[in-house]
Design a protein around this motif. Structure first.
Motif, PDB file in Angstrom:
ATOM      1  N   SER A 118       0.795  -1.229   0.000  1.00  0.00           N
ATOM      2  CA  SER A 118       0.000   0.000   0.000  1.00  0.00           C
ATOM      3  C   SER A 118       0.828   1.280   0.000  1.00  0.00           C
ATOM      4  CB  SER A 118      -0.998  -0.003   1.161  1.00  0.00           C
ATOM      5  OG  SER A 118      -0.343  -0.111   2.411  1.00  0.00           O
ATOM      6  N   PRO A 119       1.947   1.397   0.747  1.00  0.00           N
ATOM      7  CA  PRO A 119       2.696   2.655   0.680  1.00  0.00           C
ATOM      8  C   PRO A 119       3.368   2.876  -0.671  1.00  0.00           C
ATOM      9  CG  PRO A 119       3.871   1.048   2.022  1.00  0.00           C
ATOM     10  CD  PRO A 119       2.513   0.484   1.751  1.00  0.00           C
ATOM     11  N   TYR A 120       3.794   1.795  -1.329  1.00  0.00           N
ATOM     12  CA  TYR A 120       4.373   1.931  -2.662  1.00  0.00           C
ATOM     13  C   TYR A 120       3.319   2.430  -3.647  1.00  0.00           C
ATOM     14  CZ  TYR A 120       8.230  -0.863  -0.755  1.00  0.00           C
ATOM     15  OH  TYR A 120       9.277  -1.323   0.009  1.00  0.00           O
ATOM     16  N   ILE A 121       2.098   1.914  -3.500  1.00  0.00           N
ATOM     17  CA  ILE A 121       0.998   2.351  -4.357  1.00  0.00           C
ATOM     18  C   ILE A 121       0.687   3.821  -4.091  1.00  0.00           C
ATOM     19  CG2 ILE A 121      -1.447   2.028  -4.885  1.00  0.00           C
ATOM     20  CD1 ILE A 121      -1.057  -0.952  -4.144  1.00  0.00           C
ATOM     21  N   ALA A 122       0.649   4.205  -2.809  1.00  0.00           N
ATOM     22  CA  ALA A 122       0.374   5.600  -2.455  1.00  0.00           C
ATOM     23  C   ALA A 122       1.454   6.523  -3.002  1.00  0.00           C
ATOM     24  CB  ALA A 122       0.275   5.738  -0.933  1.00  0.00           C
ATOM     25  N   LEU A 123       2.722   6.112  -2.900  1.00  0.00           N
ATOM     26  CA  LEU A 123       3.829   6.916  -3.422  1.00  0.00           C
ATOM     27  C   LEU A 123       3.671   7.136  -4.921  1.00  0.00           C
ATOM     28  CD1 LEU A 123       6.624   8.254  -3.273  1.00  0.00           C
ATOM     29  CD2 LEU A 123       7.624   5.959  -3.492  1.00  0.00           C
ATOM     30  N   ASP A 124       3.353   6.079  -5.648  1.00  0.00           N
ATOM     31  CA  ASP A 124       3.178   6.204  -7.096  1.00  0.00           C
ATOM     32  C   ASP A 124       2.016   7.141  -7.429  1.00  0.00           C
ATOM     33  OD1 ASP A 124       3.661   5.189  -9.942  1.00  0.00           O
ATOM     34  OD2 ASP A 124       1.562   4.648  -9.637  1.00  0.00           O
ATOM     35  N   ARG A 125       0.918   7.007  -6.709  1.00  0.00           N
ATOM     36  CA  ARG A 125      -0.257   7.826  -7.008  1.00  0.00           C
ATOM     37  C   ARG A 125      -0.023   9.295  -6.690  1.00  0.00           C
ATOM     38  NH1 ARG A 125      -5.047   3.816  -4.662  1.00  0.00           N
ATOM     39  NH2 ARG A 125      -4.983   2.317  -6.400  1.00  0.00           N
ATOM     40  N   VAL A 126       0.593   9.579  -5.539  1.00  0.00           N
ATOM     41  CA  VAL A 126       0.792  10.979  -5.172  1.00  0.00           C
ATOM     42  C   VAL A 126       1.828  11.623  -6.085  1.00  0.00           C
ATOM     43  CG1 VAL A 126       2.569  10.587  -3.411  1.00  0.00           C
ATOM     44  CG2 VAL A 126       1.100  12.588  -3.259  1.00  0.00           C
ATOM     45  N   LYS A 127       2.833  10.867  -6.514  1.00  0.00           N
ATOM     46  CA  LYS A 127       3.825  11.441  -7.415  1.00  0.00           C
ATOM     47  C   LYS A 127       3.201  11.768  -8.767  1.00  0.00           C
ATOM     48  CE  LYS A 127       8.445  10.803  -9.328  1.00  0.00           C
ATOM     49  NZ  LYS A 127       8.028  11.318 -10.650  1.00  0.00           N
ATOM     50  N   ARG A 128       2.399  10.845  -9.288  1.00  0.00           N
ATOM     51  CA  ARG A 128       1.724  11.110 -10.554  1.00  0.00           C
ATOM     52  C   ARG A 128       0.796  12.320 -10.439  1.00  0.00           C
ATOM     53  NH1 ARG A 128       1.807   6.940 -14.393  1.00  0.00           N
ATOM     54  NH2 ARG A 128       2.869   5.038 -13.689  1.00  0.00           N
ATOM     55  N   ALA A 129       0.053  12.382  -9.334  1.00  0.00           N
ATOM     56  CA  ALA A 129      -0.876  13.499  -9.144  1.00  0.00           C
ATOM     57  C   ALA A 129      -0.130  14.816  -8.996  1.00  0.00           C
ATOM     58  CB  ALA A 129      -1.758  13.243  -7.924  1.00  0.00           C
ATOM     59  N   ALA A 130       0.978  14.796  -8.242  1.00  0.00           N
ATOM     60  CA  ALA A 130       1.757  16.020  -8.058  1.00  0.00           C
ATOM     61  C   ALA A 130       2.375  16.482  -9.367  1.00  0.00           C
ATOM     62  CB  ALA A 130       2.839  15.797  -7.003  1.00  0.00           C
ATOM     63  N   ASP A 131       2.910  15.535 -10.148  1.00  0.00           N
ATOM     64  CA  ASP A 131       3.478  15.898 -11.444  1.00  0.00           C
ATOM     65  C   ASP A 131       2.429  16.505 -12.363  1.00  0.00           C
ATOM     66  OD1 ASP A 131       5.989  15.071 -10.710  1.00  0.00           O
ATOM     67  OD2 ASP A 131       5.866  13.108 -11.699  1.00  0.00           O
ATOM     68  N   ALA A 132       1.191  16.010 -12.247  1.00  0.00           N
ATOM     69  CA  ALA A 132       0.087  16.528 -13.058  1.00  0.00           C
ATOM     70  C   ALA A 132      -0.578  17.747 -12.432  1.00  0.00           C
ATOM     71  CB  ALA A 132      -0.959  15.435 -13.278  1.00  0.00           C
ATOM     72  N   ARG A 133      -0.101  18.155 -11.243  1.00  0.00           N
ATOM     73  CA  ARG A 133      -0.681  19.274 -10.484  1.00  0.00           C
ATOM     74  C   ARG A 133      -2.173  19.041 -10.252  1.00  0.00           C
ATOM     75  NH1 ARG A 133       4.330  19.317 -11.202  1.00  0.00           N
ATOM     76  NH2 ARG A 133       5.526  21.217 -10.833  1.00  0.00           N
ATOM     77  N   ASP A 134      -2.503  17.772  -9.939  1.00  0.00           N
ATOM     78  CA  ASP A 134      -3.872  17.391  -9.598  1.00  0.00           C
ATOM     79  C   ASP A 134      -4.046  17.624  -8.096  1.00  0.00           C
ATOM     80  OD1 ASP A 134      -6.274  16.181  -9.010  1.00  0.00           O
ATOM     81  OD2 ASP A 134      -5.795  14.247  -9.940  1.00  0.00           O
ATOM     82  N   ALA A 135      -4.416  18.852  -7.738  1.00  0.00           N
ATOM     83  CA  ALA A 135      -4.458  19.240  -6.326  1.00  0.00           C
ATOM     84  C   ALA A 135      -5.432  18.396  -5.522  1.00  0.00           C
ATOM     85  CB  ALA A 135      -4.823  20.713  -6.208  1.00  0.00           C
ATOM     86  N   GLN A 136      -6.557  18.031  -6.110  1.00  0.00           N
ATOM     87  CA  GLN A 136      -7.554  17.263  -5.374  1.00  0.00           C
ATOM     88  C   GLN A 136      -6.998  15.908  -4.955  1.00  0.00           C
ATOM     89  OE1 GLN A 136     -11.277  16.812  -7.440  1.00  0.00           O
ATOM     90  NE2 GLN A 136     -12.210  15.599  -5.817  1.00  0.00           N
ATOM     91  N   THR A 137      -6.299  15.235  -5.857  1.00  0.00           N
ATOM     92  CA  THR A 137      -5.716  13.941  -5.522  1.00  0.00           C
ATOM     93  C   THR A 137      -4.527  14.103  -4.574  1.00  0.00           C
ATOM     94  OG1 THR A 137      -6.411  13.028  -7.658  1.00  0.00           O
ATOM     95  CG2 THR A 137      -4.679  11.839  -6.463  1.00  0.00           C
ATOM     96  N   VAL A 138      -3.703  15.124  -4.802  1.00  0.00           N
ATOM     97  CA  VAL A 138      -2.569  15.365  -3.915  1.00  0.00           C
ATOM     98  C   VAL A 138      -3.051  15.555  -2.485  1.00  0.00           C
ATOM     99  CG1 VAL A 138      -0.728  16.989  -3.325  1.00  0.00           C
ATOM    100  CG2 VAL A 138      -1.065  16.289  -5.703  1.00  0.00           C
ATOM    101  N   ASN A 139      -4.155  16.285  -2.308  1.00  0.00           N
ATOM    102  CA  ASN A 139      -4.691  16.531  -0.964  1.00  0.00           C
ATOM    103  C   ASN A 139      -5.046  15.239  -0.240  1.00  0.00           C
ATOM    104  OD1 ASN A 139      -4.439  19.308  -1.087  1.00  0.00           O
ATOM    105  ND2 ASN A 139      -6.505  19.629  -1.893  1.00  0.00           N
ATOM    106  N   GLN A 140      -5.374  14.186  -0.997  1.00  0.00           N
ATOM    107  CA  GLN A 140      -5.738  12.917  -0.391  1.00  0.00           C
ATOM    108  C   GLN A 140      -4.515  12.184   0.166  1.00  0.00           C
ATOM    109  OE1 GLN A 140      -7.898  10.573  -3.261  1.00  0.00           O
ATOM    110  NE2 GLN A 140      -9.293  12.241  -3.781  1.00  0.00           N
ATOM    111  N   TYR A 141      -3.338  12.523  -0.341  1.00  0.00           N
ATOM    112  CA  TYR A 141      -2.131  11.791   0.017  1.00  0.00           C
ATOM    113  C   TYR A 141      -1.109  12.640   0.768  1.00  0.00           C
ATOM    114  CZ  TYR A 141      -3.772   8.066  -3.045  1.00  0.00           C
ATOM    115  OH  TYR A 141      -4.514   7.062  -3.610  1.00  0.00           O
ATOM    116  N   VAL A 142      -1.431  13.899   1.064  1.00  0.00           N
ATOM    117  CA  VAL A 142      -0.491  14.782   1.763  1.00  0.00           C
ATOM    118  C   VAL A 142      -1.195  15.436   2.940  1.00  0.00           C
ATOM    119  CG1 VAL A 142       1.040  16.772   1.584  1.00  0.00           C
ATOM    120  CG2 VAL A 142       0.764  15.240  -0.383  1.00  0.00           C
ATOM    121  N   ASP A 143      -0.587  15.339   4.102  1.00  0.00           N
ATOM    122  CA  ASP A 143      -1.062  16.064   5.280  1.00  0.00           C
ATOM    123  C   ASP A 143      -0.316  17.400   5.290  1.00  0.00           C
ATOM    124  OD1 ASP A 143      -1.540  17.142   7.792  1.00  0.00           O
ATOM    125  OD2 ASP A 143      -1.454  15.217   8.830  1.00  0.00           O
TER     126      ASP A 143
END
Length: 209
Positions: free
Chosen positions: A27-52
């Motif tokens: 699960s943390p590897y999956i979360a890392l991949d998802r947040v990195k992809r979202a951050a690279d795409a500047r998808d703020a809504q998804t980034v907010n789900q993975y960043v405190d």
């Protein structure tokens, strides 16, 4: 229930349990991949789900302040102007934190471009539409410049190759991604904490590794 049926049920239960444990571990590897992809795409809504972000801001404040404190300690016995420059840098901690506690900042952190406590420092701008968004291209946007007499750099460092990345559990609830650009080079870490059984959030950086 026949013996064959019982064997099938037991086998299915074992498969389900093993699959569930494997997913929890991954699960943390999956979360890392998802947040990195979202951050690279500047998808703020998804980034907010993975960043405190409140926790990340607190961590950035502590880490950048410590960087500047060590810089003052090293330079205070030398050029007095260096101390003045470091004090000016300390006054600019807030803007640096504000710029890195954002999707742009998260993208930079996860692509090997951490904050270094330099006055006026900001994460690289998003790549143009259709351009690759790997850390190499972001790093290449950094413009090298000579350090001023105070010894406090005011620009990003020279372009670097993509960092060497290692990731793994530090404890059951803590997952750490470490970035290093080369043997002997300084390294830093991005720290994720478990938020539920299979959910993880980026909560801190460790600029000392």
């Amino acid at each position: 229930m026949t013996r064959t049926s019982k064997s099938v049920v037991v086998t299915l239960v074992v498969i389900v349990v093993v699959a569930a444990l494997a997913y929890i571990y991954a699960s943390p590897y999956i979360a890392l991949d998802r947040v990195k992809r979202a951050a690279d795409a500047r998808d703020a809504q998804t980034v907010n789900q993975y960043v405190d972000f409140p926790a990340l801001r607190d961590s950035l404040k502590q880490q950048i302040t410590e960087l500047l404190t060590r810089r003052v300690d090293i330079q205070k016995s030398g050029n007095p102007l260096a101390v003045i420059g470091a004090m000016i840098g300390a006054a600019l901690v807030g803007p640096i934190i504000d710029s890195y506690a954002t999707p742009d900042g998260v993208a930079a952190i996860l692509n090997g471009i951490p904050p270094r406590g330099n006055p006026g420092e900001r994460p690289p701008a998003p790549p143009a539409a259709g351009a690759p968004s790997e850390g190499t291209n972001q790093a290449n946007q950094e413009t090298p410049a000579p350090a001023p007499a105070s010894g406090i750099a005011t620009a990003q460092e020279s372009p670097r190759q993509p960092p060497q990345t290692t990731a793994g559990y530090r404890s059951f609830d803590t997952f750490v991604v470490t970035y290093q650009h080369g043997a002997g080079d300084a390294h830093y870490s991005a720290i994720f904490r478990r938020s539920g059984l299979v959910s993880w959030k980026l909560v801190a950086v460790d600029l000392n590794g």
